[in-house]
Design an enzyme around this catalytic site. Structure first.
Site, PDB file in Angstrom:
ATOM      1  N   LEU A  17       0.645  42.852  15.167  1.00 50.34           N
ATOM      2  CA  LEU A  17      -0.686  42.270  15.287  1.00 50.34           C
ATOM      3  C   LEU A  17      -0.635  40.901  15.947  1.00 50.34           C
ATOM      4  O   LEU A  17      -1.518  40.547  16.732  1.00 50.34           O
ATOM      5  CB  LEU A  17      -1.353  42.172  13.912  1.00 50.34           C
ATOM      6  N   ASN A 101      -1.367  34.865  10.350  1.00 55.73           N
ATOM      7  CA  ASN A 101      -1.183  36.303  10.553  1.00 55.73           C
ATOM      8  C   ASN A 101       0.125  36.850  10.001  1.00 55.73           C
ATOM      9  O   ASN A 101       0.187  38.003   9.577  1.00 55.73           O
ATOM     10  CB  ASN A 101      -1.267  36.584  12.068  1.00 55.73           C
ATOM     11  N   TYR A 205       3.708  43.414  -2.477  1.00 52.23           N
ATOM     12  CA  TYR A 205       2.957  43.102  -1.254  1.00 52.23           C
ATOM     13  C   TYR A 205       1.469  42.978  -1.585  1.00 52.23           C
ATOM     14  O   TYR A 205       0.800  42.014  -1.179  1.00 52.23           O
ATOM     15  CB  TYR A 205       3.187  44.194  -0.212  1.00 52.23           C
ATOM     16  N   LYS A 209      -0.897  39.665  -1.290  1.00 48.68           N
ATOM     17  CA  LYS A 209      -2.138  39.648  -0.523  1.00 48.68           C
ATOM     18  C   LYS A 209      -3.325  39.247  -1.398  1.00 48.68           C
ATOM     19  O   LYS A 209      -4.270  38.608  -0.937  1.00 48.68           O
ATOM     20  CB  LYS A 209      -2.381  41.001   0.140  1.00 48.68           C
TER      21      LYS A 209
END
Length: 348
Positions: A17, A101, A205, A209
């Site tokens: 990304l 990012n 993870y 987040k």
């Protein structure tokens, strides 16, 4: 003094990304000509995807490749201090968009950083806390935007977590993704000993987040009340499932066949049927990143979280002020943030 209108800082610029976002900047004349790109990578020598993108940069695009190790607090602070120093002297224009990012994901393993912290939590949350706090002094005070990349994994109740028969959060004991900041920071929650499958790493993870989305809310609230910083907007974005390299530490089947063959083909079909669906091409999510930073009208006084181009509600824990404060204070402590490290008035 630089002639650029401002800077665009992208962390993890060599990832899927990240490099797609750089490509989007380069192919947008208004952005490429007006803004200086600050593209951070762990090691410049091995940043092949970023290098390939920059080889096609228009001649007028000013840019730098900066080495930044997000798993090292020393590296994060040194990079932020360097940027602050150069913005203060006019060698770099103020940061118009801080695009946080970079991401880290493990599966059946658990890695601790050199700082003694669980790697996923440090990269996906703590480094973003430190960078955003320290770089506030270098932000464009009128139009600056801080974008934090989220994920549907941050909400154990999000139905997308059950796609393909996944049962990662099915057991009630794994539905609370915030067992407390120390358990996450020290890597004592959802370990390979608790669960030898790849689900253990995916849960960490998701928890990291969640912490990142909690940061979006908490930072947004604090900035909104700051007399000198209140025009800076804080946003979050779920980019969807993409054919990126974040799963490179997964099994051979997942890292190669699924992520390099099945997901790219699926994304091309799905994006036509549902642009903000679960699976999206990298170019779509990169366009959403830039849209969030330069096109969306962000509401004043509160953070905005997007799923692609749709406004989206975050997990209940992300909106829990008490839990957010506990995470914030713990983050300040382990990162050793001191008076003078940030221009945010209400930082403690």
């Amino acid at each position: 003094m630089s002639s650029s209108t401002g800077s665009i800082l992208v962390t993890g610029a060599n990832g899927g990304l990240g490099s797609a976002t750089v490509k989007h900047i380069l192919k947008t004349p208004d952005l490429a000509s007006k803004y200086t790109g600050l593209y951070t990578v762990r090691k410049a020598a091995t940043a092949s995807q970023l290098r390939a993108a920059l080889n096609k940069a228009p001649s007028g695009h000013k840019h730098e490749t900066l080495e930044l190790d997000l798993s090292s607090l020393k590296s994060v602070k040194a990079t932020a201090a360097d940027i602050n120093g150069r913005v203060a002297t006019g060698a770099l224009p103020p940061i118009r968009a801080l695009i946080l990012n970079a991401g880290y994901q493990e599966h059946a393993t658990l890695t601790m950083s050199g700082d003694g912290l669980e790697m996923t939590w440090q990269v996906n949350f703590l480094a973003n806390l430190v960078l955003s706090l320290m770089l506030l002094q270098s932000m464009d005070k009128d139009e600056g935007r801080i974008l934090i990349l989220g994920s549907w994994a941050h909400d154990s109740q999000d139905e997308r977590n059950t796609m393909g028969g996944n049962a990662v959060y099915k057991d009630p004991k794994w539905q609370n993704l915030f067992p407390g900041p120390e358990a996450l920071a020290k890597g004592t929650w959802s370990t390979p000993k608790d669960d030898a499958s790849s689900d253990s790493g995916f849960r960490r993870y998701g928890a990291s987040k969640l912490c990142a989305v909690m940061l979006m809310h908490e930072l947004g609230d604090r900035i909104a009340k700051d007399p000198k910083l209140s025009n800076i907007s804080v946003l979050g974005l779920d980019p969807g499932g993409m054919p990126s390299d974040i799963s490179r530490r997964a099994s051979f089947m997942t890292a190669t066949l699924i992520m390099k063959v099945i997901v790219p083909l699926l994304a091309l079909v799905m994006v036509r049927l549902s642009p903000n669906g679960a699976v999206r091409p990298l170019w779509k999510s990169a366009a959403d990143v830039i849209r969030a930073c330069f096109e969306v009208k962000a509401p004043r006084g509160k953070a905005l979280y997007l799923n692609g181009t749709d406004e989206f509600e975050t997990a209940k824990d992300a909106q829990d002020a008490k839990k957010r404060k506990a995470l914030w204070e713990y983050g300040l402590k382990v990162a050793d943030i001191k008076p003078g490290d940030t221009v945010l008035v209400d930082w403690q």
